[in-house]
Each structure stands twice: as structure tokens, then as C-alpha cells.
Design a protein around this motif. Structure first.
Motif, PDB file in Angstrom:
ATOM      1  N   PRO A 290     -39.505  80.544  36.603  1.00 28.06           N
ATOM      2  CA  PRO A 290     -39.673  81.106  35.616  1.00 28.06           C
ATOM      3  C   PRO A 290     -38.808  81.566  35.041  1.00 28.06           C
ATOM      4  N   HIS A 291     -37.858  81.345  33.462  1.00 26.26           N
ATOM      5  CA  HIS A 291     -37.181  82.246  32.680  1.00 26.26           C
ATOM      6  C   HIS A 291     -37.356  82.819  31.525  1.00 26.26           C
ATOM      7  N   LEU A 292     -37.315  83.515  31.276  1.00 29.46           N
ATOM      8  CA  LEU A 292     -37.104  83.966  29.843  1.00 29.46           C
ATOM      9  C   LEU A 292     -36.481  83.438  28.980  1.00 29.46           C
ATOM     10  N   LEU A 293     -37.618  82.709  28.013  1.00 32.11           N
ATOM     11  CA  LEU A 293     -37.216  81.130  26.944  1.00 32.11           C
ATOM     12  C   LEU A 293     -36.423  81.943  25.775  1.00 32.11           C
ATOM     13  N   PRO A 294     -35.387  81.078  25.329  1.00 34.69           N
ATOM     14  CA  PRO A 294     -35.539  81.471  23.681  1.00 34.69           C
ATOM     15  C   PRO A 294     -36.264  81.880  22.880  1.00 34.69           C
ATOM     16  N   ARG A 295     -35.343  83.088  22.130  1.00 33.45           N
ATOM     17  CA  ARG A 295     -37.115  83.564  20.969  1.00 33.45           C
ATOM     18  C   ARG A 295     -38.035  82.197  19.791  1.00 33.45           C
ATOM     19  N   GLU A 296     -36.851  81.342  19.855  1.00 34.32           N
ATOM     20  CA  GLU A 296     -37.490  80.703  19.189  1.00 34.32           C
ATOM     21  C   GLU A 296     -38.331  79.881  19.518  1.00 34.32           C
ATOM     22  N   GLU A 297     -38.127  79.250  21.183  1.00 32.26           N
ATOM     23  CA  GLU A 297     -38.887  78.306  22.208  1.00 32.26           C
ATOM     24  C   GLU A 297     -40.253  79.266  21.594  1.00 32.26           C
ATOM     25  N   VAL A 298     -40.388  80.251  22.570  1.00 29.45           N
ATOM     26  CA  VAL A 298     -41.309  80.646  22.766  1.00 29.45           C
ATOM     27  C   VAL A 298     -42.297  81.277  21.913  1.00 29.45           C
ATOM     28  N   GLU A 299     -42.063  81.358  20.575  1.00 28.39           N
ATOM     29  CA  GLU A 299     -42.712  81.769  20.200  1.00 28.39           C
ATOM     30  C   GLU A 299     -43.752  80.751  19.271  1.00 28.39           C
ATOM     31  N   SER A 300     -43.099  79.332  19.299  1.00 30.27           N
ATOM     32  CA  SER A 300     -43.229  78.085  19.416  1.00 30.27           C
ATOM     33  C   SER A 300     -44.872  77.936  20.015  1.00 30.27           C
ATOM     34  N   ILE A 301     -45.035  78.709  20.968  1.00 29.79           N
ATOM     35  CA  ILE A 301     -46.574  78.681  21.903  1.00 29.79           C
ATOM     36  C   ILE A 301     -47.297  79.256  21.459  1.00 29.79           C
ATOM     37  N   PRO A 302     -48.128  79.772  21.542  1.00 29.16           N
ATOM     38  CA  PRO A 302     -49.542  80.728  21.384  1.00 29.16           C
ATOM     39  C   PRO A 302     -48.976  81.722  22.481  1.00 29.16           C
ATOM     40  N   PHE A 303     -49.494  82.409  22.508  1.00 30.97           N
ATOM     41  CA  PHE A 303     -49.564  83.588  23.707  1.00 30.97           C
ATOM     42  C   PHE A 303     -51.062  84.959  23.048  1.00 30.97           C
ATOM     43  N   SER A 304     -51.980  83.948  23.683  1.00 27.96           N
ATOM     44  CA  SER A 304     -52.926  84.892  23.242  1.00 27.96           C
ATOM     45  C   SER A 304     -54.428  83.730  24.007  1.00 27.96           C
ATOM     46  N   SER A 305     -55.479  84.871  24.154  1.00 21.49           N
ATOM     47  CA  SER A 305     -56.210  84.542  25.230  1.00 21.49           C
ATOM     48  C   SER A 305     -57.386  83.826  24.597  1.00 21.49           C
ATOM     49  N   ALA A 306     -57.586  84.185  23.309  1.00 15.44           N
ATOM     50  CA  ALA A 306     -58.494  82.681  22.447  1.00 15.44           C
ATOM     51  C   ALA A 306     -58.004  82.074  22.518  1.00 15.44           C
ATOM     52  N   GLN A 307     -56.101  81.743  22.730  1.00 11.89           N
ATOM     53  CA  GLN A 307     -55.846  80.454  22.649  1.00 11.89           C
ATOM     54  C   GLN A 307     -55.571  79.156  24.641  1.00 11.89           C
ATOM     55  N   LEU A 308     -56.276  80.531  25.458  1.00  5.06           N
ATOM     56  CA  LEU A 308     -56.727  79.755  26.576  1.00  5.06           C
ATOM     57  C   LEU A 308     -56.849  78.656  27.330  1.00  5.06           C
ATOM     58  N   PRO A 309     -58.033  77.838  26.700  1.00  2.00           N
ATOM     59  CA  PRO A 309     -57.730  76.618  26.255  1.00  2.00           C
ATOM     60  C   PRO A 309     -57.177  75.589  26.424  1.00  2.00           C
ATOM     61  N   TYR A 310     -56.053  75.806  24.906  1.00  2.00           N
ATOM     62  CA  TYR A 310     -55.541  75.010  24.520  1.00  2.00           C
ATOM     63  C   TYR A 310     -54.029  75.059  25.637  1.00  2.00           C
ATOM     64  N   LEU A 311     -53.340  76.400  25.732  1.00  2.00           N
ATOM     65  CA  LEU A 311     -52.025  76.564  26.931  1.00  2.00           C
ATOM     66  C   LEU A 311     -53.335  76.357  27.822  1.00  2.00           C
ATOM     67  N   LEU A 312     -54.181  75.633  28.671  1.00  3.78           N
ATOM     68  CA  LEU A 312     -54.488  75.471  29.447  1.00  3.78           C
ATOM     69  C   LEU A 312     -53.933  73.774  30.113  1.00  3.78           C
ATOM     70  N   GLN A 313     -54.336  73.537  29.008  1.00  2.00           N
ATOM     71  CA  GLN A 313     -53.908  71.503  28.702  1.00  2.00           C
ATOM     72  C   GLN A 313     -52.679  71.890  28.637  1.00  2.00           C
ATOM     73  N   PHE A 314     -51.826  72.534  27.743  1.00  2.00           N
ATOM     74  CA  PHE A 314     -50.136  72.576  27.237  1.00  2.00           C
ATOM     75  C   PHE A 314     -49.502  72.625  29.071  1.00  2.00           C
ATOM     76  N   PHE A 315     -50.062  73.146  29.299  1.00  2.00           N
ATOM     77  CA  PHE A 315     -48.569  73.569  30.687  1.00  2.00           C
ATOM     78  C   PHE A 315     -49.964  73.179  32.217  1.00  2.00           C
ATOM     79  N   GLY A 316     -50.746  72.350  31.223  1.00  2.00           N
ATOM     80  CA  GLY A 316     -51.516  71.068  33.095  1.00  2.00           C
ATOM     81  C   GLY A 316     -52.245  72.137  33.797  1.00  2.00           C
ATOM     82  N   PHE A 317     -52.883  72.615  33.580  1.00  2.00           N
ATOM     83  CA  PHE A 317     -53.678  73.922  33.938  1.00  2.00           C
ATOM     84  C   PHE A 317     -55.135  73.768  34.137  1.00  2.00           C
ATOM     85  N   SER A 318     -55.867  73.139  35.439  1.00  2.00           N
ATOM     86  CA  SER A 318     -57.515  72.962  34.996  1.00  2.00           C
ATOM     87  C   SER A 318     -58.335  75.104  34.869  1.00  2.00           C
TER      88      SER A 318
END
Length: 281
Positions: A83-111
Motif C-alpha cells: 500500500p502506498h501513501l496517498l495524497p493528502r486530498e484523497e486520504v482526508e476524504s476517507i474517515p479514519f476513526s474506530s467509530a466509523q469502522l463499520p463504514y470503513l469495512l464496507q468501503f474497503f470490502g472486508f467482512s
């Protein structure tokens, strides 16, 4: 062994750093096979629950002498599949929080409950834990944020550079005895920012600065099978604030604050030091 930046760095130059630092990103995102990157296993309150070979990176400061043999684990990862370091503009559009884990799992396609999901949760909670006393930390998700954090530590007008462990092209063995081939070279670094890889779908680094005395060294190592490694090592001179269950204490048979604890950095970790980082005679 390093590449420097002034306080007025450019994005194109930063991208060049990623290309030049072949081991700077995380290994293939197959978390069932994820191997600890090293000090990140101890960076967050210095807790590790089991002893495995990837923790064979610790030694004592008295070991830093020519001819000393030390069992060391250096992982070999393929940067082409990292995995590569993403540009700041791109990565800041993706939540980075344990509270958002259900959404993140769906976003990245992990069960939920999968090894990937558990590693993602561990990384997020690791990043959200309060720093220990004297520590300044940040989980950075872009090269820009990594440089911003380092600049915060060193000062707005400071110049700084990155150093890292360099593995030999033929390095294949993960754990073996290494012999110190030359007198370790102290690197003049009154401040140091260490950035450790964490498992995530894109590159995440746990960057931190710890107040107190830390000694940085460049160490030439020769493996039993002929491997050559130019390693970066640090000795933490005060471990009194570390958790007593820290794996290094069990490995070295010491207690918190009783003696310095040293470790080698894995090749995919980045260590930022003031520039020029002079090697002392």
C-alpha cells in the motif's frame, strides 16, 4: 542512507522520496500474514501480548561492539505490492476513526470479524490511544502530514532528513544471528521522529517523538548466510515510563528504568533526524 528536506519542501520532491525509499511502505495487505513492523508493537503504551520472532529486534547498549552476535529479525517485503501513501486530498476524504469502522469495512470490502477487519480496528484504536508521558505522536496517512509532524517537532525553520535500515539485495532469512562488523557509528540527533508502519489498506505510519535521551546509531551487520544489513538502531536511555509488560523487558531480562533498551528499525520504518545528521567519530 538518508534524504534531506528543508522547511520549504515541495510535493514533487516528496513523491521522489517515496520512490527512492523502496521499503517505506507497508507489505502486501494480507493481514493473516502480517508481520509486526517492529517498534510500532511497543510504541503504544509499550504493550505486546505474546513473544514471536518478529520481536527479535532488541538488544542492550553494551552489545554495540565489533564481533558481537545478536539474533535479529529483519522482514523482507516487496514494495511493488505495498500500500502506498496517498495524497493528502484523497486520504482526508476517507474517515479514519474506530467509530466509523463499520463504514470503513464496507468501503474497503472486508467482512466484520475477518483478520483484515481486526487489524484495521487494532490500528485505529492504537492511533486513538493517549500518548504516554513525554510523548508526542500522530498516525499519519500522507507524506505531507508526515513532514508536517516532523516539522512541528524540529521547528518551522529547521532542516531534517530521513534515514532507514537498508537490507542487502540477497537478504532472504527473516531471523538469524547477525555479527556487528564495524564499530557502530553514533548519529548526532538531539531529536528524532520515528515513523512505524501499521497494517491498513493504505499506508499508515505511527510517528512519535519521545522526550528524553535517545542515542541513534548506524550499525553494519553480517548474517550467518552472508547477508549484509546497514541498520539504523536507537537506544532509549530512560524506559521508566514504559509498561512493565513490554516485550523488550522479557527478552532482555531487565526492568523499566533499570537500563537502556536498544532496538533495530525494520527496513520499512522511517527515522527523521535534524539535517545534517552528522556521524560522529
Amino acid at each position: 542512507m538518508g534524504l534531506g528536506f528543508s522547511s520549504s519542501w515541495s510535493l514533487s520532491f516528496c513523491v521522489l522520496l517515496v520512490l527512492m525509499s523502496a521499503e517505506a511502505s507497508k507489505g502486501e495487505y494480507s493481514l493473516q500474514e502480517h508481520e509486526d513492523g517492529g517498534e510500532e508493537a511497543m510504541a503504544r503504551k509499550h504493550i505486546h501480548t505474546h513473544m514471536d520472532m518478529s520481536m527479535r529486534i532488541f538488544f542492550t547498549i553494551t552489545d554495540l561492539k565489533v564481533g558481537k552476535r545478536i539474533p535479529v529479525y529483519f522482514s523482507k517485503r516487496d514494495p511493488a505490492t505495498s500500500p502506498h501513501l496517498l495524497p493528502r486530498e484523497e486520504v482526508e476524504s476517507i474517515p479514519f476513526s474506530s467509530a466509523q469502522l463499520p463504514y470503513l469495512l464496507q468501503f474497503f470490502g472486508f467482512s466484520q470479524g475477518s483478520p483484515q477487519a481486526m487489524s484495521m480496528e487494532n490500528t485505529l484504536r492504537h492511533c486513538e490511544t493517549e500518548p504516554i508521558e513525554g510523548e508526542t505522536k500522530s498516525c499519519v496517512t500522507s507524506l505531507e502530514s508526515m513532514l508536517d509532524f516532523s516539522q512541528k517537532i524540529f521547528g518551522l525553520k529547521a532542516s531534517f532528513e530521513v534515514i532507514s535500515t537498508k537490507l542487502g539485495e540477497k537478504t532472504t532469512s527473516l531471523l538469524q544471528n547477525y555479527t556487528i562488523l564495524k564499530l557502530p557509528k553514533p548519529i548526532s540527533a538531539p531529536k528524532m521522529v520515528a515513523c512505524h508502519t501499521l497494517p491498513y489498506p493504505y499506508a499508515v505510519f505511527y510517528c512519535h517523538f519521545q522526550e528524553g535521551e535517545n542515542k541513534v546509531f548506524e550499525v553494519s551487520l553480517g548474517g550467518e548466510n552472508g547477508d549484509r544489513v546497514e541498520a539504523v538502531a536507537v537506544c532509549h536511555m530512560d524506559t521508566s515510563q514504559w509498561n512493565q509488560d513490554h516485550v523488550s523487558f522479557r527478552l532482555l531480562g531487565v526492568q523499566p528504568g533499570a537500563s537502556p533498551v536498544c532496538h533495530f528499525f525494520p527496513a520499512d520504518n522511517l527515522i527523521w533526524v535534524p539535517s545534517p545528521a552528522l556521524i560522529q567519530d
